[in-house]
Design a protein around this motif. Structure first.
Motif, PDB file in Angstrom:
ATOM      1  N   MET A   1      -6.190   3.370   1.793  1.00 20.82           N
ATOM      2  CA  MET A   1      -5.252   2.238   1.726  1.00 20.82           C
ATOM      3  C   MET A   1      -4.100   2.425   2.694  1.00 20.82           C
ATOM      4  O   MET A   1      -3.681   1.481   3.372  1.00 20.82           O
ATOM      5  CB  MET A   1      -4.727   2.058   0.303  1.00 20.82           C
ATOM      6  N   LEU A   2      -3.547   3.640   2.740  1.00 21.17           N
ATOM      7  CA  LEU A   2      -2.416   3.903   3.632  1.00 21.17           C
ATOM      8  C   LEU A   2      -2.809   3.734   5.098  1.00 21.17           C
ATOM      9  O   LEU A   2      -2.065   3.148   5.891  1.00 21.17           O
ATOM     10  CB  LEU A   2      -1.875   5.313   3.401  1.00 21.17           C
TER      11      LEU A   2
ATOM     12  N   ALA B   1       0.829  -1.204   0.000  1.00 20.42           N
ATOM     13  CA  ALA B   1       0.000   0.000   0.000  1.00 20.42           C
ATOM     14  C   ALA B   1       0.866   1.257   0.000  1.00 20.42           C
ATOM     15  O   ALA B   1       0.579   2.221  -0.719  1.00 20.42           O
ATOM     16  CB  ALA B   1      -0.932  -0.005   1.207  1.00 20.42           C
ATOM     17  N   ASP B   2       1.921   1.280   0.813  1.00 19.96           N
ATOM     18  CA  ASP B   2       2.837   2.420   0.814  1.00 19.96           C
ATOM     19  C   ASP B   2       3.461   2.617  -0.562  1.00 19.96           C
ATOM     20  O   ASP B   2       3.543   3.742  -1.072  1.00 19.96           O
ATOM     21  CB  ASP B   2       3.961   2.200   1.840  1.00 19.96           C
ATOM     22  N   ALA B   3       3.922   1.515  -1.157  1.00 16.68           N
ATOM     23  CA  ALA B   3       4.589   1.589  -2.458  1.00 16.68           C
ATOM     24  C   ALA B   3       3.626   2.069  -3.541  1.00 16.68           C
ATOM     25  O   ALA B   3       3.985   2.900  -4.379  1.00 16.68           O
ATOM     26  CB  ALA B   3       5.170   0.227  -2.828  1.00 16.68           C
ATOM     27  N   ALA B   4       2.392   1.555  -3.537  1.00 18.70           N
ATOM     28  CA  ALA B   4       1.423   1.947  -4.556  1.00 18.70           C
ATOM     29  C   ALA B   4       1.060   3.424  -4.433  1.00 18.70           C
ATOM     30  O   ALA B   4       0.964   4.139  -5.439  1.00 18.70           O
ATOM     31  CB  ALA B   4       0.166   1.083  -4.443  1.00 18.70           C
ATOM     32  N   ALA B   5       0.853   3.894  -3.208  1.00 10.94           N
ATOM     33  CA  ALA B   5       0.497   5.299  -3.020  1.00 10.94           C
ATOM     34  C   ALA B   5       1.639   6.217  -3.435  1.00 10.94           C
ATOM     35  O   ALA B   5       1.423   7.213  -4.141  1.00 10.94           O
ATOM     36  CB  ALA B   5       0.111   5.551  -1.562  1.00 10.94           C
TER      37      ALA B   5
ATOM     38  N   ASP C   1      -5.111   1.884   6.503  1.00 10.91           N
ATOM     39  CA  ASP C   1      -5.448   0.529   6.944  1.00 10.91           C
ATOM     40  C   ASP C   1      -4.410  -0.515   6.569  1.00 10.91           C
ATOM     41  O   ASP C   1      -4.381  -1.597   7.174  1.00 10.91           O
ATOM     42  CB  ASP C   1      -6.805   0.124   6.366  1.00 10.91           C
ATOM     43  N   HIS C   2      -3.573  -0.223   5.578  1.00 18.07           N
ATOM     44  CA  HIS C   2      -2.648  -1.255   5.098  1.00 18.07           C
ATOM     45  C   HIS C   2      -1.210  -0.770   4.969  1.00 18.07           C
ATOM     46  O   HIS C   2      -0.341  -1.551   4.570  1.00 18.07           O
ATOM     47  CB  HIS C   2      -3.135  -1.778   3.741  1.00 18.07           C
ATOM     48  N   GLY C   3      -0.957   0.497   5.276  1.00 19.00           N
ATOM     49  CA  GLY C   3       0.391   1.026   5.170  1.00 19.00           C
ATOM     50  C   GLY C   3       1.167   0.914   6.472  1.00 19.00           C
ATOM     51  O   GLY C   3       0.624   0.576   7.522  1.00 19.00           O
ATOM     52  N   ARG C   4       2.451   1.266   6.383  1.00 19.14           N
ATOM     53  CA  ARG C   4       3.342   1.213   7.539  1.00 19.14           C
ATOM     54  C   ARG C   4       4.126   2.506   7.731  1.00 19.14           C
ATOM     55  O   ARG C   4       4.579   2.796   8.830  1.00 19.14           O
ATOM     56  CB  ARG C   4       4.359   0.064   7.374  1.00 19.14           C
ATOM     57  N   LEU C   5       4.317   3.278   6.672  1.00 21.79           N
ATOM     58  CA  LEU C   5       5.217   4.425   6.701  1.00 21.79           C
ATOM     59  C   LEU C   5       4.469   5.725   6.998  1.00 21.79           C
ATOM     60  O   LEU C   5       3.272   5.842   6.715  1.00 21.79           O
ATOM     61  CB  LEU C   5       5.935   4.554   5.355  1.00 21.79           C
ATOM     62  N   PRO C   6       5.185   6.737   7.539  1.00 15.83           N
ATOM     63  CA  PRO C   6       4.562   8.048   7.765  1.00 15.83           C
ATOM     64  C   PRO C   6       4.128   8.689   6.450  1.00 15.83           C
ATOM     65  O   PRO C   6       4.742   8.468   5.397  1.00 15.83           O
ATOM     66  CB  PRO C   6       5.682   8.869   8.423  1.00 15.83           C
TER      67      PRO C   6
ATOM     68  N   ARG D   1       0.564   8.148  13.056  1.00 10.56           N
ATOM     69  CA  ARG D   1       0.476   7.949  11.611  1.00 10.56           C
ATOM     70  C   ARG D   1      -0.974   7.952  11.122  1.00 10.56           C
ATOM     71  O   ARG D   1      -1.325   8.664  10.172  1.00 10.56           O
ATOM     72  CB  ARG D   1       1.157   6.626  11.233  1.00 10.56           C
ATOM     73  N   GLU D   2      -1.826   7.174  11.758  1.00 13.48           N
ATOM     74  CA  GLU D   2      -3.215   7.094  11.302  1.00 13.48           C
ATOM     75  C   GLU D   2      -3.943   8.412  11.510  1.00 13.48           C
ATOM     76  O   GLU D   2      -4.741   8.836  10.649  1.00 13.48           O
ATOM     77  CB  GLU D   2      -3.935   5.958  12.026  1.00 13.48           C
TER      78      GLU D   2
END
Length: 596
Positions: free
Chosen positions: A120-121, A38-42, A123-128, A207-208
């Motif tokens: 997506m970020l 999700a991070d990569a796609a965004a 609920d499924h991301g990890r990065l700031p 983050r969230e």
């Protein structure tokens, strides 16, 4: 050894494949930093907003599919905004319109792409958030080598920017001049927009919470305010050659958010294939799989006329059903279960003959006969003449440089999460730039009809039936594949051929992408001016000459494209043993797969 233009990549850490190398590299940077798919796609999507502004923008739309490693099937992310409260058929008719223009302020719906990425970020991301957006902000502020096709699109629109859309001129014509191909090109206004968005988000902790603050700033804060302020007074030229005001307001922005919904699917030859619902054209691909389920496709030459003819004729039937029955299922009675059933598919298969059909043939569904008849009446109308102000079907540059396209992203990460996303809309020739934001609004409303009583009739709060169509599939061995392409009405046509090559001809991802492609224009176009080309078939010239001649003999009105000119497919996969693979099209010399 079978030759391919590029290797099918293989590894175990992560794969990112998009329609521009800078976006692919950015997505891989996120994976290397410990980010998820999700991070990569965004991050890749935001870079695509910057480097392919003739194809997409932050105020556009995006359906996506996300497949978390522990889930049995993917989930759809709906980033397709809805029609504004003031978007009524009566109002548009009072403006002298029979069709919604392909550009201009009446063609816009609520921007949905940004919020879909945020969902997506969250609920499924990890990065700031700042880390995900930083590469795009950098390219917007400091520049990137502008693609020749972007420069050509700006050159084509330069007179419109100077004379009709003056807010666009400072962005696309820096210093008053068309940018040179390959020169560094920046959009500092967009960089400032995104910088402010992230800074406002960082006023809260976590983050969230920051992602939620960014969503609020977009839909209820300064972004919505900028759009509302501009639309209150703007009256600009559209695709009809007339000047009109828009109807969207900040309240429309405030009342919408991206959402999740289940995917629709069918089983074909032991494979499970997943698509978004009937507010997209995606189920056409599933319908075609059902039509072809009884055919011995593995015995057909994948570059022979029997194969091309059969797929083309199935697509004609599927797209006729799209025009008759598809629409937003939240606001219309769409007979999805019937359309995707094996029995209906086989009944439609019986309508395919050995020669090319030149007529529109929606299927017969009890209780929906009026919709089929209404489509046939629409299809019989004489196409209107367009005035060329930003108009055009966003399909492929090989058709004409005056037309746009879309972008696509596929990612699989080290944990097994996958994303397939098709951002689009808000391209530079769709609408004037919004002051203070540096980007234009979308034109997805042009896919509505101004006829009453249809699933695709213009109505406040309804989603337009978009062409955007990401895909996912699962092999019998459990391998998961994310794939897709830009291309307007052609998206599911090219994806169907790609998928059948994987399923029935044992090709790898790159082989299936590299093989010669084709599509039909027989369908009613989704984009203004909604034309139809009965019997049309476009094919690439690296089909055997005998195949092309046989297709002509079958009655197809064949158009041979330039070499390597059809389709912009990308794909990524993950096997149960952790092996990751990816591929990207060589066509247009932009798309790249990156992974290890």
């Amino acid at each position: 050894m079978t030759f391919t233009t590029r290797p099918e990549l293989a590894g175990t850490f992560g794969m990112v494949t998009t329609t521009h190398w800078l976006a692919s590299a950015t997505g891989m940077k996120m994976l290397e930093a410990g980010g998820s798919a999700a991070d990569a796609a965004a991050a890749a999507g935001f870079v695509l907003n910057v480097v392919e502004p003739h194809l997409n923008g932050p105020l556009g739309d995006m359906p996506a599919m996300i497949w978390p490693v522990g889930d049995d099937q993917p989930t759809v992310v709906c980033g397709q905004g809805t029609a504004p409260a003031g978007a009524t058929i009566d109002h548009y008719r009072s403006e002298g319109l029979d069709l919604i223009p392909g550009s201009g302020l009446l063609a816009t719906v609520v921007p949905g792409q940004f919020d879909a990425f945020m969902l997506m970020l969250r609920d499924h991301g990890r990065l700031p958030l700042r880390e995900v957006m930083a590469p795009a902000i950098y390219y917007a502020r400091h520049g990137h080598p502008i693609l020749p096709r972007v420069a050509a699109t700006i050159a084509d629109m330069a007179h419109v920017f100077r004379d009709e859309w003056p807010t666009s001129a400072p962005v696309w014509l820096p210093g008053g001049a068309v940018p040179e191909p390959g020169a560094l090109f920046a959009n500092p206004m967009l960089a400032d927009f995104w910088d402010r968005l992230v800074s406002e988000a960082e006023a809260v902790s976590g983050r969230e919470a920051q992602i939620e603050a960014a969503r609020k700033a977009f839909h209820q804060g300064f972004v919505a305010e900028a759009i509302d302020t501009y639309l209150r007074d703007a009256c600009v030229m559209d695709a009809t050659g007339e000047r009109r005001k828009g109807v969207m307001t900040g309240q429309d922005m405030a009342g919408w958010r991206a959402s999740y919904e289940p995917a629709v699917s069918v089983e074909h030859a032991g494979w499970d294939v997943f698509k978004c619902g009937t507010w997209t054209q995606g189920p056409v691909l599933l319908q075609c799989l059902q039509m072809l389920s009884g055919d011995g496709l593995a015995e057909l030459d994948p570059v022979g006329d029997d194969f091309v003819h059969l797929i083309t004729e199935a697509l004609k039937l599927g797209f006729a059903d799209r025009e008759a029955y598809y629409g937003d299922p939240l606001m219309s009675d769409v007979p999805t279960e019937t359309l995707l059933s094996a029995a209906y598919g086989q009944a439609r298969r019986g309508q395919i003959a050995d020669t090319a059909s030149l007529v529109q043939r929606p299927g017969e569904i009890a209780g929906h006969e009026a919709l089929a008849q209404a489509f046939l009446k629409r299809a019989a109308r004489k196409a209107v003449d367009d005035k060329g102000i930003g108009v055009g079907e966003p399909t492929m540059a090989h058709l004409t440089e005056k037309r746009g396209d879309t972008v696509h992203i596929d990612v699989v990460d080290q944990w097994g999460n996958a994303v397939s996303a098709t951002p689009s809309g808000g391209w530079l020739k769709s609408n004037p730039v919004i002051p203070g934001l540096g980007v234009p609004l979308n034109t997805r409303a042009q896919m509505f009809w101004l006829d009453e009583g249809l699933p695709t009739s213009l109505a406040p709060g309804r989603r337009p039936r978009t062409t955007l169509s990401p895909s996912m599939a699962r092999r019998p061995d459990g391998t998961r594949i994310a794939f897709g392409t830009p291309g307007g009405d052609q998206q599911d046509q090219w994806q169907l051929t790609f998928l059948l090559r994987l399923i029935h001809h044992g090709m790898n991802l790159q082989e299936a992408i590299d093989g010669p492609l084709f599509h039909t224009g027989h369908l009613q176009a989704s984009f203004y001016p909604r034309g139809i080309r009965p019997g049309h078939l476009m094919a690439e010239p690296h089909f055997p000459a005998a195949t092309l001649e046989a297709l002509r003999a079958r009655g197809h009105r064949l158009e041979v494209s330039e070499p390597w000119a059809i389709g912009r497919l990308t794909a990524a996969s993950r096997a149960p043993d952790g092996m990751l693979k990816a591929a990207a099209t060589p066509r247009l010399m932009q798309a790249y797969a990156i992974g290890r």
